[in-house]
Design a protein around this motif. Structure first.
Motif, short mmCIF file in Angstrom:
data_model
loop_
_atom_site.label_atom_id
_atom_site.label_comp_id
_atom_site.label_asym_id
_atom_site.label_seq_id
_atom_site.Cartn_x
_atom_site.Cartn_y
_atom_site.Cartn_z
N GLY A 53 -12.92 -17.44 -26.37
CA GLY A 53 -13.29 -16.12 -26.23
C GLY A 53 -15.02 -16.29 -25.33
N GLY A 54 -15.05 -17.73 -25.03
CA GLY A 54 -16.10 -17.81 -24.67
C GLY A 54 -16.29 -16.62 -23.43
N ASN B 174 -11.17 -11.13 -25.06
CA ASN B 174 -10.17 -12.05 -25.06
C ASN B 174 -8.85 -11.94 -26.12
OD1 ASN B 174 -7.84 -14.12 -25.42
ND2 ASN B 174 -9.66 -15.78 -25.29
N THR C 254 -10.21 -6.77 -38.69
CA THR C 254 -10.06 -7.98 -39.14
C THR C 254 -9.00 -8.30 -37.71
OG1 THR C 254 -7.73 -7.38 -40.20
CG2 THR C 254 -10.75 -8.03 -41.73
N SER D 174 -16.27 -8.92 -30.91
CA SER D 174 -16.74 -7.49 -30.63
C SER D 174 -16.23 -6.24 -30.80
CB SER D 174 -16.76 -7.46 -28.63
OG SER D 174 -15.48 -7.82 -28.27
N GLN E 155 -16.58 -5.87 -35.30
CA GLN E 155 -17.72 -6.08 -35.60
C GLN E 155 -18.79 -4.57 -34.77
OE1 GLN E 155 -19.99 -9.38 -34.68
NE2 GLN E 155 -18.74 -10.22 -36.52
N SER E 156 -18.21 -3.38 -33.96
CA SER E 156 -18.67 -2.55 -33.45
C SER E 156 -18.57 -1.36 -34.08
CB SER E 156 -17.32 -2.15 -32.86
OG SER E 156 -16.07 -1.83 -33.16
N ARG F 11 -20.28 -0.48 -38.80
CA ARG F 11 -20.64 -0.87 -39.57
C ARG F 11 -20.91 -0.03 -40.80
NH1 ARG F 11 -27.15 -1.19 -36.64
NH2 ARG F 11 -26.09 1.04 -36.51
N SER G 188 -18.10 2.41 -26.44
CA SER G 188 -18.49 1.02 -26.19
C SER G 188 -17.28 -0.40 -25.32
CB SER G 188 -18.84 0.82 -27.77
OG SER G 188 -19.57 -1.04 -27.89
N GLN H 127 -22.50 -5.01 -23.46
CA GLN H 127 -24.28 -4.85 -23.73
C GLN H 127 -24.21 -6.14 -23.39
OE1 GLN H 127 -25.09 -3.19 -26.59
NE2 GLN H 127 -22.92 -1.83 -26.54
N ASN H 128 -24.32 -7.27 -23.39
CA ASN H 128 -24.81 -8.67 -21.74
C ASN H 128 -25.49 -8.41 -21.08
OD1 ASN H 128 -23.91 -9.79 -24.36
ND2 ASN H 128 -21.54 -10.55 -23.52
#
Lengths: 469, 249
Positions: A203-204, A212, A231, A236, A239-240, A242, A340, A345-346
């Motif tokens: 996933g890099g 990925n 899960t 990404s 955790q999208s 909260r 999103s 984001q990067n």
């Protein structure tokens, strides 16, 4: 087998229950089989082997399925005479999405030398909520975005993303944007990068990080649960959202997967996503909608979420739900809105004017959401000759360390080549417990591949050195 | 829509690369959870045998009822596997769920394969995870209702699964309950149905390399746990047969 495995094996050893003693399990399977619309049960075949309760349950399920179909049919017949309503019944949305899922033609697997090319374009909305502890409510902008993705069957995925010049709704927005050190015309455009080898498998990614999806479940029901629970294993996505996850959040996760850019997918991937969408709770049909491309499709969403003032009951804010527009004939994605894209984001750093900018030195809270995005080209299969030159110049050298060699010793050999565009990824314990696999990524502007390979081989520290891409 | 992530601006990725020069490990390992699809890694077996699992699944696409033959073949071993993961009371229902899920997703099965067991056991593993997540939610809900307010929700299945293993009053089960989830999945597929690395790769859809590393880590964890509990002594690593102080439990 080593002793700890023998101990576990002894613990797991147990008498195997005869199949005849599992009537409830069989009944569950029979019910699933009975739900199949096109089922033709051959006389005298498996049906004779079924225990009585299973057959009864099957009949009940068939009866229930018939009633459900009748309800859907009545709903469709009644629709033209119903009061004008924007939102269809959820049941109708589910059935409609399932139909579209079935209409998707799975893509043929790529052959060696072939690349899948996709281009998307759209508009994003960016907002900086605070710099340090100072709120910045006016620092917001819109921008155009073009994303290209190329991927091959050996696990290499390359992306290019290009922002346009930011536009502002008002002079106050422009001033707030610039006052915190952001610029309107982003640096380094387009931002390009590739991932391959163990880095891609883990996933890099460098400047652009596709999602990925290789480890995602192939079961729509399992995926629906994993999207709900956060899960899926894709950080990404998980955790999208909260706090308590809403139906809107879960749908948003699915839309993000549907749009991508992703890597590691399989021919039936989009089909599975739509089947998952069909069973997600709260998904509604918005009817026909026109995409920015001008194409008309069927649109789906979840209800917008309104926050109310606890004392007065007045609506204080409304969160708009993601929307997808699908081709009514093929099920293909025509457009997605209000969601999103992790890869963006990067990219936000490209709007930072200088390392001295307040957003850089004081910390920042920001959000980027996609106002809309359309697949404008592809997916299409192209040959290697059709790739941009920066991809053909991209290489990944994979080196497997000899067993029990000190990690630092091997890293020292690589460090000569790290930087100036080259980057390194390591995966300890692979392929064995005392070994490490390294991937050195070299862009077209980087070091000569043969020079690196020669140096690695000369060190004598590596079991194998392979140019993977 | 969820708000954007709260973040401090990262170093430019291009400058991050330069930092690698001073790092022992070039870059932190990024979650071994993800990986390339296992079916790219394993050569297909032949499913020419009309009685093979693959041939049956292919036939079931046209005649769904033929799928039930797979149940006759594999339900017993799946029940044994699941009864050790969730207990014998609920194992039967989960066997049913496994086959129902398999049936609904059978068009995803690589019909070039003869043996459906890796695929079925992979589904069973996912079904057992879902079971424990549901149990965790139920327990939290019940606890929350009893306490009259919200409680912290454990979104994973590890905690409830661990309670189950520890309740077996068996040192091996207790040790298994302390393993991390991905490692436990691999270990149980090796020690239970006796799958090869390649079969586990297919079952869990992870690369073979990840299977190896997870198994290695799980075995090491198991040795450490059993060693520290006085039940087991052995070498720190390696494939050599190890010596127990009290014999196999």
């Amino acid at each position: 087998m080593s002793i700890e495995l023998q101990l576990v094996r002894q613990y797991l050893a147990a008498h195997e229950v005869a199949v005849e003693d599992l009537p409830n399990a069989r009944a569950i399977l029979d019910a699933a089989i009975a739900e199949t619309p096109a089922e033709i049960v051959p006389e005298g075949a498996c049906s004779e082997q079924r225990p009585g309760p299973g057959r009864q349950r099957r009949r009940r399920v068939v009866w229930a399925a018939g009633v459900a179909l009748l309800v859907v049919a009545l709903g469709l017949i009644a629709a033209p005479w119903a009061p004008a309503a924007k939102i269809h019944r959820p049941l109708a949305a589910s059935a409609e999405i399932a139909r579209l899922a079935d209409a998707i033609e799975p893509a043929a697997p790529l052959q060696p030398g072939q690349w899948l090319a996709i281009q998307q374009s759209g508009e994003i909305a960016a907002q900086v909520s605070n710099v340090g502890n100072t709120p910045t409510p006016d620092a917001r902008a819109s921008d155009s975005i073009t994303i290209d993705v190329w991927s091959n069957s050996s696990g290499t995925t390359c992306t290019s993303q290009q922002f346009g010049t930011a536009t502002f709704a008002s002079p106050a927005n422009a001033q707030a944007w610039q006052s915190i050190g952001l610029i309107a015309t982003p640096n380094n455009q387009p931002v390009t990068g590739c991932v391959a080898g163990v880095e891609a498998a883990n996933g890099g990614g460098q400047t652009t990080t596709p999602i990925n999806v290789a480890s995602l479940t192939h079961s729509p029901s399992t995926l629906a649960n994993e999207l709900q629970d956060g899960t899926t294993g894709i950080s990404s996505i998980d955790q999208s959202a909260r706090g308590a996850t809403t139906q809107q959040d879960v749908f948003g996760r699915l839309v993000t997967l549907l749009v991508g850019p992703s890597m590691g997918s399989w021919p039936g991937f989009d089909q599975e996503l739509l089947h998952t969408m069909a069973i997600l709770p709260g998904v509604i049909s918005l009817g026909k909608m026109t995409a920015h491309s001008g194409l008309v499709g069927l649109s789906f969403s979840t209800p917008d979420v309104a926050e109310l003032n606890p004392r007065t009951g007045a609506v204080t804010s409304t969160t708009t739900s993601p929307v997808v527009i699908l081709n009514p004939a093929t099920g293909a994605l025509l457009e997605a809105r209000n969601f999103s894209i992790p890869v963006l984001q990067n990219a936000a750093q490209d709007f930072v004017g200088s390392p001295n900018a307040p957003v850089y030195t004081e910390g920042v809270g920001y959000g980027i959401s996609t106002t809309w995005i359309d697949p404008v080209q592809g997916p299409g299969v192209i040959a290697e000759g059709g790739l941009p030159t920066w991809i053909t110049g991209f290489h990944v050298i994979e080196a497997v360390g000899n067993p029990n060699v000190n990690l630092q010793t091997m890293a020292d050999v690589f460090n000569e080549f790290v930087g100036t565009g080259n980057s390194l990824f390591d995966d300890p314990q692979v392929p064995g417990s005392s070994q490490t696999t390294f991937d050195l990524t070299i862009p077209d502007t980087g070091t000569d591949v043969n020079t690196v390979v020669a140096a690695l081989n000369a060190s004598g520290l590596f079991q194998s050195v392979t140019v993977k891409a | 829509m969820p708000e954007g992530f709260r973040r401090v601006p990262q170093c430019d990725h291009r400058s991050e690369e330069i930092d690698f020069n001073v790092r022992t490990s070039a870059r932190p390992r990024k979650g071994t959870e993800s990986g390339s699809a296992g079916n790219n890694l394993v050569m297909n077996e032949s499913a020419d045998d009309p009685g093979s699992d693959g041939a049956l699944i292919r036939e079931s696409l046209e005649v769904p009822a033929t799928f039930a033959v797979l149940f006759e073949r594999h339900a017993g071993s799946l029940h044994r596997f699941l009864s050790k993961r969730v207990g014998s009371v609920d194992a039967e229902d989960l066997v049913g769920e496994t086959f129902a899920t398999a049936f609904r997703t059978r068009d995803n099965f690589d019909i070039g394969r003869e043996d459906a067991r890796p695929w079925l056991f992979g589904i069973a593993t996912n079904v057992s995870h879902h079971y424990w997540r549901t149990e965790a939610r139920r327990l939290n809900r019940d606890t929350s209702a009893a306490a009259g307010g919200p409680t912290s929700v454990d979104p994973g299945d590890d905690a409830t699964s661990r309670v189950f293993f520890e309740s077996q009053m068996d040192p091996i089960a207790s040790a298994l309950g302390q393993l991390d989830g991905p490692g436990l999945d691999v270990l149980l597929l090796v020690a239970g149905p006796g799958f090869t690395y390649e079969e586990i790769s297919v079952a869990l859809r992870i690369p073979v390399g990840t299977v190896r590393s997870r198994l290695s880590r799980a075995r090491q964890q198991l040795r450490d746990i059993l060693g520290s509990s006085g039940h087991y002594l052995g070498e720190p690593s390696g494939e050599q047969p190890l010596v127990t102080s009290e014999g196999p439990k």
